[in-house]
Scaffold this motif. Structure first.
Motif, PDB file in Angstrom:
ATOM      1  N   UNK A  91       0.896  -1.218  -0.028  1.00  0.00           N
ATOM      2  CA  UNK A  91      -0.075   0.064  -0.040  1.00  0.00           C
ATOM      3  C   UNK A  91       0.959   1.085  -0.127  1.00  0.00           C
ATOM      4  N   UNK A  92       0.455   1.816  -1.014  1.00  0.00           N
ATOM      5  CA  UNK A  92       1.656   3.221  -1.036  1.00  0.00           C
ATOM      6  C   UNK A  92       0.908   4.245  -0.261  1.00  0.00           C
ATOM      7  N   UNK A  93      -0.240   4.728  -0.506  1.00  0.00           N
ATOM      8  CA  UNK A  93      -1.050   5.834   0.229  1.00  0.00           C
ATOM      9  C   UNK A  93      -2.062   5.391   1.400  1.00  0.00           C
ATOM     10  N   UNK A  94      -2.071   5.945   2.440  1.00  0.00           N
ATOM     11  CA  UNK A  94      -3.028   5.738   3.289  1.00  0.00           C
ATOM     12  C   UNK A  94      -3.788   7.063   3.623  1.00  0.00           C
ATOM     13  N   UNK A  95      -5.089   6.819   3.824  1.00  0.00           N
ATOM     14  CA  UNK A  95      -5.898   8.005   4.048  1.00  0.00           C
ATOM     15  C   UNK A  95      -5.773   8.319   5.610  1.00  0.00           C
ATOM     16  N   UNK A  96      -5.354   9.685   5.637  1.00  0.00           N
ATOM     17  CA  UNK A  96      -5.216  10.387   6.838  1.00  0.00           C
ATOM     18  C   UNK A  96      -6.549  11.220   7.408  1.00  0.00           C
ATOM     19  N   UNK A  97      -7.270  11.458   6.175  1.00  0.00           N
ATOM     20  CA  UNK A  97      -8.333  12.395   6.649  1.00  0.00           C
ATOM     21  C   UNK A  97      -9.639  12.249   5.441  1.00  0.00           C
ATOM     22  N   UNK A  98     -10.600  12.057   5.964  1.00  0.00           N
ATOM     23  CA  UNK A  98     -11.724  12.158   4.985  1.00  0.00           C
ATOM     24  C   UNK A  98     -12.451  13.272   4.707  1.00  0.00           C
ATOM     25  N   UNK A  99     -12.034  14.260   5.405  1.00  0.00           N
ATOM     26  CA  UNK A  99     -12.569  15.686   5.140  1.00  0.00           C
ATOM     27  C   UNK A  99     -12.091  16.188   3.810  1.00  0.00           C
ATOM     28  N   UNK A 100     -12.281  17.371   3.555  1.00  0.00           N
ATOM     29  CA  UNK A 100     -11.825  18.261   2.505  1.00  0.00           C
ATOM     30  C   UNK A 100     -10.462  18.578   2.610  1.00  0.00           C
ATOM     31  N   UNK A 101     -10.138  19.173   4.003  1.00  0.00           N
ATOM     32  CA  UNK A 101      -8.783  19.668   4.475  1.00  0.00           C
ATOM     33  C   UNK A 101      -8.598  18.929   5.810  1.00  0.00           C
ATOM     34  N   UNK A 102      -7.366  18.402   6.127  1.00  0.00           N
ATOM     35  CA  UNK A 102      -7.073  18.058   7.650  1.00  0.00           C
ATOM     36  C   UNK A 102      -7.523  18.953   8.519  1.00  0.00           C
ATOM     37  N   UNK A 103      -7.609  18.288   9.501  1.00  0.00           N
ATOM     38  CA  UNK A 103      -7.870  19.411  10.683  1.00  0.00           C
ATOM     39  C   UNK A 103      -6.705  20.288  11.087  1.00  0.00           C
ATOM     40  N   UNK A 104      -7.056  21.695  11.251  1.00  0.00           N
ATOM     41  CA  UNK A 104      -5.871  22.795  11.445  1.00  0.00           C
ATOM     42  C   UNK A 104      -6.218  23.531  12.503  1.00  0.00           C
ATOM     43  N   UNK A 105      -5.294  23.562  13.493  1.00  0.00           N
ATOM     44  CA  UNK A 105      -5.567  24.182  14.698  1.00  0.00           C
ATOM     45  C   UNK A 105      -5.729  25.840  14.522  1.00  0.00           C
ATOM     46  N   UNK A 106      -5.152  26.398  13.084  1.00  0.00           N
ATOM     47  CA  UNK A 106      -5.406  27.601  12.680  1.00  0.00           C
ATOM     48  C   UNK A 106      -6.707  28.063  12.343  1.00  0.00           C
ATOM     49  N   UNK A 107      -7.420  27.165  12.079  1.00  0.00           N
ATOM     50  CA  UNK A 107      -8.834  27.615  11.152  1.00  0.00           C
ATOM     51  C   UNK A 107      -9.726  28.759  11.984  1.00  0.00           C
ATOM     52  N   UNK A 108      -9.758  28.483  13.209  1.00  0.00           N
ATOM     53  CA  UNK A 108     -10.457  29.712  13.859  1.00  0.00           C
ATOM     54  C   UNK A 108      -9.671  30.907  13.993  1.00  0.00           C
ATOM     55  N   UNK A 109      -8.244  30.947  14.119  1.00  0.00           N
ATOM     56  CA  UNK A 109      -7.776  31.941  13.982  1.00  0.00           C
ATOM     57  C   UNK A 109      -7.568  32.851  12.861  1.00  0.00           C
ATOM     58  N   UNK A 110      -7.611  32.049  11.723  1.00  0.00           N
ATOM     59  CA  UNK A 110      -7.705  32.852  10.479  1.00  0.00           C
ATOM     60  C   UNK A 110      -9.068  33.226   9.884  1.00  0.00           C
ATOM     61  N   UNK A 111     -10.216  33.214  10.864  1.00  0.00           N
ATOM     62  CA  UNK A 111     -11.435  33.656  10.679  1.00  0.00           C
ATOM     63  C   UNK A 111     -12.341  32.835   9.986  1.00  0.00           C
ATOM     64  N   UNK A 112     -12.889  32.021  10.967  1.00  0.00           N
ATOM     65  CA  UNK A 112     -13.775  31.043  10.440  1.00  0.00           C
ATOM     66  C   UNK A 112     -15.097  31.462  10.149  1.00  0.00           C
ATOM     67  N   UNK A 113     -15.538  32.901  10.614  1.00  0.00           N
ATOM     68  CA  UNK A 113     -16.815  33.257  10.487  1.00  0.00           C
ATOM     69  C   UNK A 113     -16.856  34.203   9.400  1.00  0.00           C
ATOM     70  N   UNK A 114     -15.791  34.410   8.549  1.00  0.00           N
ATOM     71  CA  UNK A 114     -15.846  35.460   7.615  1.00  0.00           C
ATOM     72  C   UNK A 114     -16.522  34.972   6.134  1.00  0.00           C
ATOM     73  N   UNK A 115     -16.951  35.682   5.408  1.00  0.00           N
ATOM     74  CA  UNK A 115     -17.636  35.120   4.369  1.00  0.00           C
ATOM     75  C   UNK A 115     -17.287  34.136   3.545  1.00  0.00           C
ATOM     76  N   UNK A 116     -15.916  33.925   3.220  1.00  0.00           N
ATOM     77  CA  UNK A 116     -15.325  33.026   2.424  1.00  0.00           C
ATOM     78  C   UNK A 116     -14.791  31.743   3.083  1.00  0.00           C
ATOM     79  N   UNK A 117     -15.083  31.671   4.252  1.00  0.00           N
ATOM     80  CA  UNK A 117     -14.527  30.353   4.737  1.00  0.00           C
ATOM     81  C   UNK A 117     -15.603  29.176   4.362  1.00  0.00           C
ATOM     82  N   UNK A 118     -14.639  27.851   4.003  1.00  0.00           N
ATOM     83  CA  UNK A 118     -15.511  27.183   3.513  1.00  0.00           C
ATOM     84  C   UNK A 118     -15.186  25.734   4.061  1.00  0.00           C
ATOM     85  N   UNK A 119     -14.443  25.414   5.050  1.00  0.00           N
ATOM     86  CA  UNK A 119     -13.762  24.228   5.246  1.00  0.00           C
ATOM     87  C   UNK A 119     -13.839  24.122   6.916  1.00  0.00           C
TER      88      UNK A 119
END
Length: 636
Positions: A60-88
């Motif tokens: 097996x060459x590749x292993x799934x590490x996340x089923x979501x669009x983007x992996x969990x990122x601790x900076x998500x809230x800090x970069x503005x998760x409630x602004x109009x263009x937040x998608x993840x």
């Protein structure tokens, strides 16, 4: 040592190895999509393919590490998760917030008064319920978005490669320049908690189906739509760019295929494509990066078609069908191939790149300043061979931040630390890198060498693994090193410089103007433009959005309720007009720059008379002209 081992080399299509491409290292995280029609293969964001496992399925060459669009990122809230263009957003609250935003709502600015919420809404209509339950600005027509003004500039490139390179670099600059020109704080008679127009336009033309938004869709499949309306699409058709498209030339290869690895490092967000279009482009010899960009446009249907321009169009010599798709994908930057020349007399229009993010200003001076600045900046990037690449996910984060209130003065944006290759060090382990630009700060020749040596000897400290603090505090693209690192910078730092490693965009433009030996008159005007932009970047002058918000709040008729009455709206528009024609001067907007009055008074009252003039009148006029002081003979 195995015979016939094929490993994880990149493939241009399933089973076809790319001879000059790099390969993923052990532990690398790659982002891609499984191909429904070709099981066992992943299409990556750099346009290439990888097998999930070996042909015999033993490795097996590749292993799934996340089923979501983007992996969990601790900076998500800090970069503005409630602004109009937040998608993840991944949490329930974030998803609900996203759904609310996609329905066309923009948060109101905080009010000094508490808004009463009706407790009984059973008898109200759905619209009334939404108005009463959520403090938001509800705009019920596309014109609320597409009726906005903007400042767009199209650049002619010398060839296709230059146009693609400029597309990538301008894509990084798009959110920065949008924040610096922000001018849209008022929407449908309300003060919004955002300063820019982009998110509103994005929502006003967002025609994705629920399934394409990633939500349950009882009406799917939609047979008449592209992808049957079921393909997951992560952005509106009016949005920021989704992928870099410059592939790099053969002379730029490092270590046997570096340009492919650059794309893999920086194209780190999902890019859905129309697979059939992609395969046609690849078969025709189009490289993966450009094929991915074009195939990404074809995931949507055209919005406008004209009678007599459907089956009647000859695609061999005309581009109307292409333009119907291209012109209804509104991104922050647009790559524009040349139109066909059907006769020798047709104009020769080459490869172009359009910069689309800036907001329109109140005066011709401001619009000219930003136009001249971005034009000169493109020349700086090309002439000085600079590199602005940061991961695409950080470009999106900057786009979110650029909407924030007074982002130009108070916000921070991700930006590349080193615009040119570093002059010493290779991977950041225990070494303090020296930027080429540091010599301009620390001196030249022996003095610069001594300074660099002392800097390395005295610091920075390293941990038990030999990793410098500088490397740990500056995030880098996955799989890269310090030379590709980026960090958060204020607008002032981006424009005027930071430390001895980042010179700032304005000093670079000034250096370029010196380099081309600009004439004195032009240099004087360019200096006025750059001084104005620097003062806005440093907060000495406000953006148009900040001034508008302040004007409304200070108006005698304002009731501290985020509402613009007819009186306030009239006075604001009248003042904006008077600023534009130079009748009113606002120091916090323009500083000491006075706008020459623009008026039509008397413009059409004096006719150009062509009646014959008598000889005596001609002599009188010439005699009067000769008596002027400037023509009086001077005594020697």
């Amino acid at each position: 040592k195995c015979q016939g081992c094929r490993g994880l080399f990149y493939r241009s299509s399933p089973g076809v190895i790319v001879p000059d491409a790099d390969w993923p290292r052990n532990g690398d995280i790659v982002v891609g999509n499984e191909i429904a029609d070709v099981p066992g293969w992943i299409r990556l964001q750099n346009g290439y393919y990888l097998p999930i496992e070996s042909e015999d399925r033993k490795v097996t060459f590749l292993h799934k590490v996340s089923k979501r669009t983007n992996p969990s990122n601790p900076e998500m809230k800090r970069i503005g998760s409630t602004t109009p263009l937040f998608r993840s957003g991944s949490t329930t609250a974030e998803q609900e917030n996203l759904v609310s935003l996609l329905e066309g709502n923009v948060a109101l600015a905080p009010s000094k008064e508490t808004v009463a919420v009706a407790s009984e809404v059973e008898e109200a209509t759905e619209t009334e319920a939404r108005e009463s339950l959520r403090a938001a600005i509800h705009m019920d027509a596309m014109a609320f978005g597409m009726g906005c003004c903007c400042l767009q500039i199209t650049f002619q490139a010398k060839d296709v490669d230059e146009s693609r390179f400029m597309y990538d670099q301008l894509g990084v600059l798009a959110p920065i320049m949008m924040a610096l020109t922000a001018a849209t704080p008022l929407l449908r008679g309300r003060i919004a908690d955002t300063d820019a127009r982009w998110g509103v336009i994005s929502e006003s033309v967002d025609d994705r189906t629920p399934a394409e938004r990633g939500r349950p869709d009882s009406g799917a499949p939609h047979d008449a739509l592209a992808g049957k309306g079921q393909r997951r699409i992560f952005k509106s058709r009016y949005d920021s760019i989704s992928t870099y498209i410059y592939q790099g030339g053969a002379e730029e290869l490092l270590d046997g295929g570096f340009q492919n690895r650059v794309l893999n490092m920086y194209n780190d967000i999902p890019v859905p494509i129309d697979e059939e279009s992609y395969e046609k482009l690849r078969e025709a010899g189009v490289d993966p990066a450009l094929a991915q960009h074009v195939a990404h446009l074809f995931i949507r249907d055209p919005l406008v078609i004209f009678e007599g321009a459907v089956e009647e169009v000859d695609d061999e010599i005309q581009t109307e069908h292409w333009e119907s798709i291209q012109s209804t994908n509104w991104q922050t930057v647009r790559w524009k191939p040349p139109p066909p020349r059907n006769s020798p007399n047709d104009p020769h229009i080459g490869w172009r790149t359009e910069f689309r993010s800036m907001e329109l200003q109140l005066t011709d001076f401001e619009n000219a300043a930003f136009t001249a600045f971005i034009v000169l900046l493109t020349r700086v990037i090309l002439a000085f061979d600079l590199n602005l690449y940061i991961p695409m996910s950080r470009v999106d984060a900057n786009m979110q931040r650029a909407h924030s209130r007074n982002a130009a003065a108070k916000g921070k944006f991700f930006f590349r630390r080193h615009l040119a290759p570093l002059e010493e060090g290779d991977d950041g382990y225990g070494v303090r890198y020296s930027s080429m630009f540091s010599r301009a700060v620390n001196g030249n020749g022996a003095e610069a060498a001594e300074t660099a040596t002392a800097t390395i000897a005295n610091g920075p400290k390293v941990d038990e693994n030999g990793v410098s603090n500088q490397r740990k505090t500056a995030p880098v693209a996955a799989g890269s090193d310090e030379s590709n690192s980026y960090e958060e910078m204020t607008m002032a730092e981006i424009m005027t410089g930071k430390g001895d490693y980042f010179p700032g965009l304005i000093p670079l433009v000034q250096a370029y103007v010196d380099y081309i030996h600009c004439d004195t008159l032009t240099r004087r005007r360019i200096t006025q433009y750059l001084d104005f932009i620097e003062k806005r970047a440093t907060g000495q002058l406000t953006t148009t959005a900040t001034w508008m918000r302040s004007y409304v709040r200070k108006h005698p008729a304002y009731q501290n309720d985020s509402v613009l009455s007819d009186e306030i709206a009239y006075d604001l528009i009248k003042t904006c007009h008077e600023i534009g024609i130079g009748k009113v001067h606002i120091p916090e907007l323009l500083g000491d720059m006075k706008i020459d009055p623009v008026t039509t008074e008397g413009a059409y009252e004096v006719k150009l008379d062509s009646n014959r003039v008598q000889n005596d009148k001609i002599l009188e006029l010439l005699g009067r002209y000769k008596q002027r002081k400037a023509f009086t003979p001077m005594k020697s």
